[in-house]
Design a protein around this motif. Structure first.
Motif, PDB file in Angstrom:
ATOM      1  N   ASN A  11       0.881  -1.161   0.000  1.00 23.78           N
ATOM      2  CA  ASN A  11       0.000   0.000   0.000  1.00 23.78           C
ATOM      3  C   ASN A  11       0.915   1.206   0.000  1.00 23.78           C
ATOM      4  OD1 ASN A  11      -2.220  -1.749   0.479  1.00 23.78           O
ATOM      5  ND2 ASN A  11      -1.552  -1.864   2.588  1.00 23.78           N
ATOM      6  N   ARG A  20      -8.146   4.611   3.429  1.00 24.56           N
ATOM      7  CA  ARG A  20      -9.301   3.830   3.840  1.00 24.56           C
ATOM      8  C   ARG A  20     -10.428   3.963   2.834  1.00 24.56           C
ATOM      9  NH1 ARG A  20      -9.037   5.739  10.026  1.00 24.56           N
ATOM     10  NH2 ARG A  20      -7.939   7.392   8.980  1.00 24.56           N
ATOM     11  N   ARG A  23      -9.567   1.906  -0.253  1.00 21.06           N
ATOM     12  CA  ARG A  23      -9.707   0.482  -0.029  1.00 21.06           C
ATOM     13  C   ARG A  23     -11.173   0.085  -0.015  1.00 21.06           C
ATOM     14  NH1 ARG A  23      -5.017   1.710   2.762  1.00 21.06           N
ATOM     15  NH2 ARG A  23      -3.302   0.329   2.261  1.00 21.06           N
ATOM     16  N   ARG A  24     -12.031   0.928   0.574  1.00 24.40           N
ATOM     17  CA  ARG A  24     -13.451   0.597   0.575  1.00 24.40           C
ATOM     18  C   ARG A  24     -13.979   0.561  -0.852  1.00 24.40           C
ATOM     19  NH1 ARG A  24     -13.748   4.734   4.685  1.00 24.40           N
ATOM     20  NH2 ARG A  24     -13.609   3.817   6.743  1.00 24.40           N
ATOM     21  N   ASP A 144      -5.295  -4.451  10.320  1.00 23.52           N
ATOM     22  CA  ASP A 144      -6.525  -4.803   9.621  1.00 23.52           C
ATOM     23  C   ASP A 144      -6.387  -4.795   8.109  1.00 23.52           C
ATOM     24  OD1 ASP A 144      -7.698  -5.091  12.058  1.00 23.52           O
ATOM     25  OD2 ASP A 144      -8.900  -3.271  11.972  1.00 23.52           O
ATOM     26  N   TYR A 145      -5.232  -4.371   7.598  1.00 27.60           N
ATOM     27  CA  TYR A 145      -4.998  -4.434   6.159  1.00 27.60           C
ATOM     28  C   TYR A 145      -4.558  -5.828   5.705  1.00 27.60           C
ATOM     29  CZ  TYR A 145      -5.086   0.699   5.669  1.00 27.60           C
ATOM     30  OH  TYR A 145      -5.451   2.010   5.639  1.00 27.60           O
ATOM     31  N   GLY A 150      -8.449  -7.618   5.948  1.00 30.35           N
ATOM     32  CA  GLY A 150      -8.793  -6.562   5.006  1.00 30.35           C
ATOM     33  C   GLY A 150      -9.447  -7.112   3.755  1.00 30.35           C
ATOM     34  N   GLU A 151     -10.273  -6.295   3.113  1.00 30.99           N
ATOM     35  CA  GLU A 151     -11.042  -6.738   1.951  1.00 30.99           C
ATOM     36  C   GLU A 151     -10.539  -6.108   0.654  1.00 30.99           C
ATOM     37  OE1 GLU A 151     -15.005  -5.627   2.987  1.00 30.99           O
ATOM     38  OE2 GLU A 151     -14.716  -6.374   5.026  1.00 30.99           O
ATOM     39  N   ASP A 152      -9.280  -5.601   0.652  1.00 29.92           N
ATOM     40  CA  ASP A 152      -8.856  -4.879  -0.537  1.00 29.92           C
ATOM     41  C   ASP A 152      -7.527  -5.375  -1.068  1.00 29.92           C
ATOM     42  OD1 ASP A 152      -7.555  -3.964   1.647  1.00 29.92           O
ATOM     43  OD2 ASP A 152      -7.869  -1.860   1.270  1.00 29.92           O
ATOM     44  N   ASP A 172      -0.509 -13.488   6.938  1.00 29.44           N
ATOM     45  CA  ASP A 172      -0.596 -12.090   7.393  1.00 29.44           C
ATOM     46  C   ASP A 172       0.754 -11.598   7.919  1.00 29.44           C
ATOM     47  OD1 ASP A 172      -3.323 -12.060   6.839  1.00 29.44           O
ATOM     48  OD2 ASP A 172      -3.890 -12.605   8.890  1.00 29.44           O
TER      49      ASP A 172
END
Length: 434
Positions: A11, A20, A23-24, A144-145, A150-152, A172
């Motif tokens: 990132n 953020r 990523r969303r 959380d990334y 994370g979802e991205d 991770d």
């Protein structure tokens, strides 16, 4: 410094603000999947400490699987939309995917027992027994990334490879995701340990989920993860685990040469100033927890940064919180002595840098390709060229695939589908020779 976020990053800071929000936006394609987790295959879930469970887990060794937690199910259209949202070529997408968070046993840098998490992804279709891709992510500062949470960004490569028909193990690393403690950033040895143990946990999970593995491993990774992938491949090639056979290696933009390429590039302008400050701060504070680089941050960092820099990299701050709190150049960040020492490292600092280097100092017995870009302002292409030279010194000619003027994250997006197709070619050649 080196590799997705201190010589490498995933990132990357130089790509701008609004992390953020970005990523969303990139995760839009998985919203439906996350809302429909009930459709994921049923899994016997052993409660482990990282998942807040109360049921005791087996007290065995490294790589022991403690918990399997479904996190997403995407059909083929969802996967294609998710990858396309980042501008990635979706021509290799053949299947939907099931994704799980694995919790497993591993070791700290000091050799003490701990736990870690990682993302395990299976294709929704394909062969009964699956080859395994080890995908190691780039620099991340917020826990959380990490791929299993994370979802991205951390899921692009795992979904890309799984949708092509292979299982994917994406650790991770220590201290990220739902693992305890701080992240030992750029500590190559512990990253390899966590990655190898993730392969072991994945082998167990695959069997329990009804998709046993063949034992063949295709190693890839981006930025920091490119260096980790190369070091993991070196370990597998030397027989680190008899259950796994290295089949091919294709890292992207790894900081393989901190002393000879990445650190000098931070001081001569080849690396973006903001990225250099970000990586160097992360690297020094993380490494100081493992080695006696300094007794007080003021020995390396100027005020007022000496008072805040360690707290910024606690795995609970986002890049958009960290970058504005730090100066724009290394000259403003570092004391005069540290500024000079980093350009001419000696003593413990030299040892710390050397410990991360040398991951290309071996003779691969499998196909290898290095992906990079001359336009990368986060990880200088000199890292890949020097890595290829190290391999050549051992008698193995390795091509460097230069993506031209593409930036750091763009190099990953462009290289990923090319790597999938190359892995397909390697796999087909292997089948013909059996």
């Amino acid at each position: 410094m080196e590799n997705n976020n201190s010589k490498t990053c995933s990132n990357t800071p130089s790509s701008g603000g609004g992390r953020r929000g970005a990523r969303r936006g990139l995760a839009v394609a998985v919203v439906i999947a996350l809302a429909a987790l009930g459709s994921a295959p049923a899994v016997a879930q052993q409660a482990g400490p990282a998942d807040g469970g109360s049921r005791a887990a087996p007290t065995t060794g490294r790589g022991t699987l403690l918990a399997v937690t479904p996190v997403a199910t995407l059909d083929r259209t969802d996967v294609g939309a998710f990858l396309a949202s980042a501008g990635m070529d979706t021509g290799t997408v053949r299947y939907g995917v099931h994704a799980y968070r694995l919790t497993y046993r591993t070791l700290t840098p000091q050799g003490e027992p701990t736990t870690a998490t990682g993302l395990f992804v299976l294709p929704r279709g394909g062969a009964d027994r699956l080859d395994l891709v080890s995908d190691t992510h780039g620099t991340m500062v917020h826990r959380d990334y990490a791929p299993s949470v994370g979802e991205d960004f951390g899921r692009f490569a795992p979904y890309l490879h799984a949708s092509a028909g292979r299982a994917v193990a994406a650790p991770d690393y220590l201290g990220l995701g739902m693992g305890p403690g701080p992240h030992p950033y750029m500590d190559t040895a512990s990253s390899v340990t966590a990655s190898l143990d993730m392969l072991r946990a994945s082998r167990t999970a695959a069997r329990e989920l009804g998709h046993p593995l063949t034992g063949e491993v295709y190693a890839s990774g981006f930025s920091q993860g490119g260096q980790v992938a190369t070091a993991l491949a070196k370990a597998l090639d030397s027989g680190a685990d008899r259950h796994f056979r290295l089949r091919a290696l294709a890292p992207v933009s790894g900081p393989y040469d901190l002393r000879g390429a990445e650190t000098p590039a931070m001081f001569d302008g080849r690396i973006n100033d903001i990225s250099a400050v970000f990586y160097m701060s992360y690297f020094l504070t993380a490494q100081n927890r493992l080695h006696p680089l300094y007794k007080d941050p003021s020995e390396f960092f100027r005020e007022p940064y000496a008072d805040i820099v360690e707290s910024l990299f606690d795995t609970h701050h986002f890049e958009e919180d960290i970058i504005p709190a730090l100066p724009g150049t290394l000259k403003e960040l570092l004391t005069d002595e540290a500024y000079q020492d980093l350009q001419h490292p000696a003593g413990v600092l030299r040892d710390v840098l050397n410990a991360q280097d040398g991951q290309c100092d071996w003779k691969p017995e499998v196909p290898v390709r290095l992906y990079s870009s001359a336009g990368d302002r986060d990880v200088a292409i000199a890292n890949s060229l020097n890595c290829a030279a190290d391999f050549a010194a051992h008698g193995t000619r390795v091509p460097v695939i230069d993506q031209g003027t593409t930036d750091h994250n763009g190099t990953f997006m462009k290289s990923g589908p090319q790597i999938v197709r190359w892995f397909d070619t390697v796999a087909a050649a292997g089948r013909r020779h059996r």
